[in-house]
Structure formats: C-alpha cells, structure tokens
Design an enzyme around this catalytic site. Structure first.
Site, short mmCIF file in Angstrom:
data_model
loop_
_atom_site.label_atom_id
_atom_site.label_comp_id
_atom_site.label_asym_id
_atom_site.label_seq_id
_atom_site.Cartn_x
_atom_site.Cartn_y
_atom_site.Cartn_z
N THR A 160 0.82 -1.22 0.00
CA THR A 160 0.00 0.00 0.00
C THR A 160 0.86 1.27 0.00
O THR A 160 1.71 1.43 0.88
CB THR A 160 -0.88 0.01 1.27
OG1 THR A 160 -1.58 -1.21 1.35
CG2 THR A 160 -1.85 1.18 1.26
N GLU A 161 0.64 2.13 -0.97
CA GLU A 161 1.33 3.43 -1.04
C GLU A 161 2.85 3.31 -0.89
O GLU A 161 3.50 4.18 -0.32
CB GLU A 161 0.78 4.40 0.02
CG GLU A 161 -0.73 4.60 -0.03
CD GLU A 161 -1.21 5.37 -1.26
OE1 GLU A 161 -0.50 6.31 -1.68
OE2 GLU A 161 -2.28 5.02 -1.81
#
Lengths: 425, 437
Positions: B145-146
């Site tokens: 994630t990110e």
C-alpha cells in the site's frame, strides 16, 4: 480612541477586545493611546477624577498603568448616567450592584434599540450625541494624529472629533446591526453605522464575515476595509486548584447571551438528538437573554429538562470555573462577527464546536465547524467528542497550542498598518 | 542496456456515506453508492479505459517489447465489477498479451503490514486469489500500500514467497545512492528491492502539464534523453505512477496519452533502453548493495513516511480500535461482516483524517470527501462502533464466552454424576426389592 465600554465594566466581547487591542498598541513603539468612554458606572473611584463642569461636558481623566508595560494610556471617562443593558435579568443584576444614586437605567434590547418604560425615559441616542459633543471638545484640547472609534455607539464621537480636528478617522466594526437584530434592523442604528462607515477614512472589520456584511449591506467599497482578527489575553492560572467534578456526567456547554443571534434553539435541538442515544450527559446554558423562557419551554416540551442546567449570567471568574467543568463547548451562533468565547474555552483546554457563521471560524483550525442550522452535524460532533477520547485529547492539546499563538500585539501591528494608510491619505 | 520498469497503481476505496451516530445500531449500510459509482464511472471513462486502450495498442504494435506492471487492489476490482465491468475485461485482454505483470498487494490497500502478521497475510492471500481468478497469474513481486516499506515488512514478504518488493527511492534512505539499481534488503537479503525514481516519475504524473515548470513542455524526446543521460552504468529506471495520472490528474487535453504512446515507441527504438517487468528486472540484475530501512517509508508527501495515515492521535486511535477487533474477526465467518471488515481497512479512511492538509495542502484535499479531518474521524468511528456492535452480537466477548463454556462444562459433569447416582439408586432399589423377597 472612542469606545463605549472598557474593563472591568463590560457587557460582552467589545470591552475585552478594546482593552486587548489598546494593550497591544501600547506594546508597540511610538504609540500613545487616549481612550474615551462614557463613564457610566458609579462604582469607580470618583475621587481620583477631575470632573469638569456640569451639563456641559463632564470629563474625567485618569491614567491606567498596564502591569507589564511601562507606557501609560490616557483614559478619559465622560460621565454618562446611562447604562445600556440587555434584558430584565441583567438590569436587576446591575441595579443590585453598588452604583451611585445618580446612575439611571434605560432598557435596551439586543440592538441597543431603546425599549422605553415609564421609569427610564432617557434616550440612548441622545446620549450618544452628547458623547459625540464631548468627543469634539476633547479633540479640540488634545494633540493626536488619528481617531479610532469602536462600534456604532462611538461613531458619532469619532465623526465629531474628525470634524473638529481634521484628523483621519478609522472605525472598528466589532458588530453590525444585522448581527444583533437578525435581519429586523433598527433604521436609526443602521443610519448611524452607515454614516460612520462612509465618513471614515479606513474601516477595520473583525473578520471577513463582517467585511462582507459591510460591503453587501452598507455598500462600502471593499478597498476601504481591512480585516484584523481579534486575539485573546493569555491566562496565567494563578490558582491551580482545579475544581473537582462532583457529577459523574459529561458536560456540554453553551455560553453566551440567550438571544436569537447566538442560536440557542439549535443547541437544544442538537442536545435532544444526543440524548436520544446517550446517557450521562448534561447540557448547560450559561447566560441570560430574551429567549431564555422560550428555551425553557422547549426543553420541557421535549422532556429533557432533567438533563439541562441554566446558570444565568456568569461573571469573570465563574466563566473559568464553568470551562473547567466543561467537556464540550458549543457556539452555534447564527451571525457572529468574531466570537472570542471559543478562544477562551480553548485556553482552558476545552474542545470547541463553532458555527461557520462566525468570524472566528476563519482563523481556527483546531475546532469542529458546522453550519448553525445543521443540528444533525452538531449532534454528531458532540457525540464524537464525548465518545471518542482521541478526538477530545487531540483538541485539548492542539487547540491550546493554536490559541496561545494568537496575540494582541500582532493584531495591533495590523491596526498600525491601517493607521499608516489612513495617514498617508 | 538500461531497463525501464513501468508500474501503475490502480485503487479506489469504498467511500463511507455520512454516517451519523444515530445510525449506530439501526442502519448497517455504510457506503455512499452514488459517490462511489460516480467517481468510478468518471475515472474509468477518463483514465482507465482509454489508457488501457493505448497499452493494448502498444502491446500489439511493439510485438511484445512493451512491458508494464500493475497492482490493482481488491476493493478496486470489486468496484469495477459493480460499476464498470468493461474495465475488468480490458485488463483481462492485457493479461492475455503476456506483456503485463500483475503484482501482489493487500486486498484492501490497507495498512495491515504495520499491524499484525496474520491479518497482513490474510489480506495478501485474499488479493492473490482474486488476481489468479481474474487474470490467471500468480504474483511473484509484491507492492505494498502506497509503497510502504520497512526491513520488517520486507522480511514478512520474503517469507511469504515473494522475490522482490517495490518502494519509494526515498532520499533519507538512499542517501548518496542512486535509485537506478536493484537493491536487497539488509535484514533479509533474499528479498530484492526496486526503488522508485521519484523525480522522473513525478515529472510525468505531477509536472507534465505544469506551465510554470522550467522543463515544460515535456516531450517524449526530452524524456528519453533524460533516461539515456542517467549514469552510464545505472541499470534500471523505475517509473512508478498512479494510474489516474493518465487522463485524470493529467487531462486528455494536456496530451498525456500521446506522450505515453510516443514515449513507449521511442524507448523501444532507442538502442540503450528497453522495457522490463519487475520480475524480469529481478531475474536479470544483481543487487548492487543492501538497503536498510528500520522505520517505514512510503511515497507520500515530502517526508516519505507514514504521517499521512498515522500522523495524529485520531488516526492512531482509529487504527488501534479497528485492529483491536482482529481476534474476533478470526472467529467470524459471516460474509457481510467480512466484507465490511475488508472495506474498513482501506487506508484512505485514515488519510481523510490527516491534519497535515493545513500545511501540506492540495494533494490531501483533492481526494477528500470530508470537509475536515475531524468529520472524517467521527464518521469512521461511528461506522466502526456499529460494526463492533454487530460483531459482538455474533461473537460475544471472550469473558462471557468462557463463563458460558465453564458453566456448560460444569453442567455436563454434573449430568454424568447424576446419571451415575441414578444408576446406583436403581441398583440399590433392586437390591432392596430382592432382599424383601
């Protein structure tokens, strides 16, 4: 500087703001302030004042020394027998104080519109013009560079001083008739305000919210108006003996006059929504005003009277105590030019909910902002602050930090800029 | 020959509706279907579909030399199914071409990697299943994630069987080192790390249409020049972008689609450049050094850290309260609750609560459906409160559960005893009768 009130004799935020700003200006170099108020309270030490000749223009002069500043501010008091007050409650409170027998009371409503009763026949408008006449005389006898008048009661005084001295006039708009009356304006007050705005060289508004009213409702060019936000006096907690909450309930507080302008009915509707879902919450309405009875009726109607407390009007020290008991402070004002109370709440580490219809919402980051009519959002915010501890602890910390950065000297600096502009003209 | 590793992130959260506290325990539907559908339709039409179209064309035209990698979150895939099924179809076409690699990540685009290993593994497995099911590929490289990464996360990933991870070429981690090489994890060197070249990536995704930029306008020729002019022995240039950069952040009118097309062709025509998928990079290159990342990094904001999601008290509280429910969720088999649980974990919810927007500005605000971080927090906590009530109802607290099972044990013990005694009693009665006789 002309202003209708000066601490300790204040009825609201105006006097506090005048005091803070004057103090801020005194901290700047090369500014000497002469402050003229209509002397209305007999409980001041009259022996220290030289009252100059009777009908004519009783002028009192005294020097106030600020604690931490070497400079002195000249403080004139015009002996006015009039005490503008707001409703019957406050009248009785004032009346029961120690006032000289000469003081007379007239009844005014929110807009300082005069509500004559047989007993109190004096005319406030007349008084304002008396004050203005005195202002003219002071202006003739004193050496100064600029005139600064606070709110409509002092505009005629400012204009008079300008006419006599030819010095530039700055008017400071802390509120307008539109805020006080909720649209149902008093023509006379409006025309005094408008005249002041038109004749002023520069206008200071306490928020963009107020600036917009001045341009929209009074037709004044925005170029003439500068927004200077208020600040708040730092509190030094001398007695740290905190009050112990004896009730095991969370407290949600409304603090202000219970009048149409302050939106008390929205507070009650939101409270009703919160109470449907939670127990152990008490709602406090601190203040008095012409809508108090209607509010009590509404609470009874909703069947939540056992969850409400009314304190009446709170004096200086009691306000602090109230904040110490408070878990959430709500200011649901319908039209609030600035709104200094939330700043005081934040100083006492109380999380605040404020309406978008307030000047203070333009500068605050660490506050929950809602529209005054959106009681659902208001209730949700109250519920959130009561039930999710991370939120209130965030506000306690960050809110305090934020509000401690607001200093009167910075506001004074901006006022000085306005003076410079007015003098160039 | 330098490799250009092109990677796109595709993600859309299930946004919550305005969920007031009086909805708690009365209404269990949390989602703003209208907004979700509107946003999904809009971005599909503006960005995903036309860009996929171009990629398909490039794959076709450039005969397998064009390569690209995607990570599509599980919640985005679910929304495609609901609101824009044609996007799935077009990704499936890309998958069939053999030029597209699908990477692993958490199903919900969640922050689970920062919490519990079990939850994290579950999330990754769930996503993997979905990718296999839809695109027939088993992911080999991981993208968190990110771009969130730390040594610890890397170690988890390697043990789950992935060969490499993508992350940000954060300055404070790399120091004087260049992102244009393959690296290995300091904690577990079996895991390879691809570092994002944020300057070149952001030139496309953020600065492309910025007329105030001194390099404006950006042409394919110019960009290829920059790629070529990297240090002679640098091996890989990682261009990791959010897929919405094409057509959404950079509008069609800015010429971003033409740029993508001409750039791809120019890269292939250039003798010193070629495309490579992350797996190819890992197979072809040797790591030049190890990278140590004791504290998690990400690709967000100037700080490249976690403060966009877990920067203030509210965010931390919401995060803790959410994952506090994990033990109960382990025992939960209710499909509706599991679905909500997955959507609750989406990192965007925490991003909305960020107070950094006061200073850090536009990027935060532009994606936020809430007027303030406080509203976002209250709304999320209201939803979570309702979710907890439902979960508690299904799986009561351990205490009560234990108590009940203890009592039940006692009862059954006593039952046994009673039966024994009854038997004895009958025995005795029989004996009595016999004696009388």
């Amino acid at each position: 500087m002309f202003g209708w009130e000066f601490p300790p004799h204040i009825s609201g935020g105006l006097g506090t703001a005048c005091f803070g700003l004057t103090k801020g200006l005194a901290e700047l170099n090369n500014i000497d302030v002469t402050f003229v108020v209509p002397k209305a309270f007999g409980d001041e030490d009259q022996s220290a004042m030289k009252l100059v000749g009777a009908n004519n223009i009783p002028v009192a002069k005294s020097k106030i020394q600020f604690d931490d500043i070497q400079k002195k501010i000249d403080y004139y008091e015009v002996n006015s027998p009039i005490i503008p007050y707001v409703d019957e409650d406050e009248f009785w409170e004032l009346k029961s104080g120690k006032y000289s027998k000469k003081s007379q009371f007239i009844e005014t409503d929110e807009g300082f519109k005069i509500d004559f009763s047989g007993k109190y026949e004096l005319n406030l408008l007349e008084e304002i013009y008396n004050y203005a006449a005195v202002a003219g005389i002071i202006a003739g006898n004193t050496d100064f560079d600029i005139i600064h008048a606070h709110d409509w009661l002092a505009y005629p005084a400012g204009i008079a001083a300008k006419n006599i001295s030819g010095k530039p006039l700055v008017i400071h708009v802390h509120a307008t008739e539109f805020d006080r009356s909720g649209g149902n304006i008093n023509r006379k007050v409006y025309s005094i305000e408008r005249e002041g705005m038109e004749l002023a060289d520069k206008i200071i508004a306490v928020s963009n919210f107020t600036k917009n009213i001045i341009t929209d409702k009074y037709g004044i060019s925005p170029h003439k108006i500068t927004t200077v936000y208020n600040a708040v006096e730092p509190v030094f907690r001398k007695n740290s003996n905190k009050i112990n909450k004896h009730i095991n309930e969370k407290v949600v507080t409304f603090l202000g006059r219970i009048t149409q302008q302050k939106g008390p009915e929205y507070f009650i509707e939101a409270a009703n929504l919160v109470l449907k879902k939670t127990d152990g919450v008490r709602f406090v309405m601190a203040g008095s005003g012409d809508m108090m009875n209607a509010m009590i009726t509404r609470i009874a109607e909703l069947g939540i009277a056992d969850k409400f407390s009314f304190t009446g009007f709170l004096e200086g020290g009691d306000v602090q105590k109230m904040f110490q008991l408070t878990d959430v402070f709500v200011m649901p004002s319908v039209s609030e030019p600035f709104g200094i109370v939330p700043l005081e709440a934040m100083q006492s580490e109380v999380p605040v909910i404020i309406s978008n219809q307030s000047g203070v919402s333009e500068i605050l980051e660490n506050a929950i902002k809602i529209n005054f009519w959106d009681t659902y959002a208001m209730a949700d915010a109250i519920f959130g602050l009561l039930n999710y501890p991370a939120l209130s602890s965030y506000f306690k910390e960050e809110g305090k930090t934020e509000v401690d950065k607001l200093r009167w000297i910075d506001s004074a600096q901006k006022v000085l800029e306005v003076y410079k502009l007015a003098l160039v003209k | 020959m330098k490799s250009v590793c092109l990677f796109f992130q595709v993600h859309q959260p299930f946004r919550h509706r305005r969920y007031r506290f009086f909805d708690i325990d009365t209404d269990h539907y949390y989602y703003d279907d209208y907004t979700n559908e509107t946003i999904m339709r809009e971005i599909a039409e503006k960005s995903y579909l036309p860009t996929n179209e171009i990629l398909l064309k490039l794959v076709d035209k450039l005969e397998g030399k064009f390569k690209v990698a995607f990570s599509i979150t599980g919640v985005a895939l679910e929304q495609f199914v609901l609101y824009a099924p044609e996007v799935i179809e077009s990704f499936q076409k890309l998958a069939k071409s053999g030029c597209v690699e699908f990477l692993a990540e958490t199903y919900s685009h969640s922050l689970a990697s920062l919490n519990d290993r079990d939850i994290f593994e579950k999330q990754v497995k769930l996503h993997e299943q979905k990718i296999i099911e839809l695109f027939g590929q088993k992911p080999r490289v991981f993208r968190n994630t990110e771009m969130i990464y730390s040594d610890e996360i890397g170690d988890k990933i390697e043990k789950m069987g992935y060969s490499a991870i993508l992350t940000e070429g954060a300055k404070h981690v790399l120091g004087w080192k260049s992102p244009n090489y393959l690296y290995a994890s300091a904690l577990n060197p079996k895991l390879k790390i691809l570092m994002r070249n944020f300057k070149l990536s952001d030139d496309i995704s953020f600065r492309f249409s910025n007329t105030n930029w001194d390099k404006f306008p950006l042409t394919a020729e110019k960009f290829v020049g920059w790629l070529e002019n990297t240090e002679p022995n640098e091996e890989v240039i990682n261009l990791f972008l959010s897929y919405g950069s094409f057509g959404d952040r950079q509008s069609k009118e800015s010429g971003i689609f033409d740029f993508l097309e001409t750039l791809s062709q120019a890269i292939i025509q250039n003798r010193n450049l070629k495309f490579a998928t992350p797996t190819e990079v890992v197979e072809e290159l040797q790591p030049v050094s190890v990278v140590s990342v004791p504290y998690p990094i990400s690709w967000a904001d100037e700080e490249r850290d976690l403060t966009a999601w877990l920067g203030n008290k509210m965010q931390k509280e919401a995060f803790d309260k959410l994952y506090h429910l994990k033990q109960k969720m382990d025992k939960c088999s209710d499909t509706n609750l599991i679905k909500d649980w997955n959507y609750l974990q989406v990192s965007d919810h925490f991003y909305y609560m960020s107070t950094k927007s006061f200073s850090d500005g536009e990027v935060h605000n532009s994606f936020n459906p809430f007027d303030s971080p406080y509203e976002a927090f209250i709304n999320y906590m209201n939803v979570l409160s309702d979710f907890k009530i439902r979960l508690d109802l299904l799986i009561p607290d351990d205490k009560t559960e234990n108590e009940i099972s203890n009592l039940q044990k006692n009862i059954s013990k006593k039952d046994v005893k009673i039966k024994k005694l009854e038997a004895q009693l009958i025995q005795l009665q029989k004996e009595k009768k016999r004696r009388k006789k």
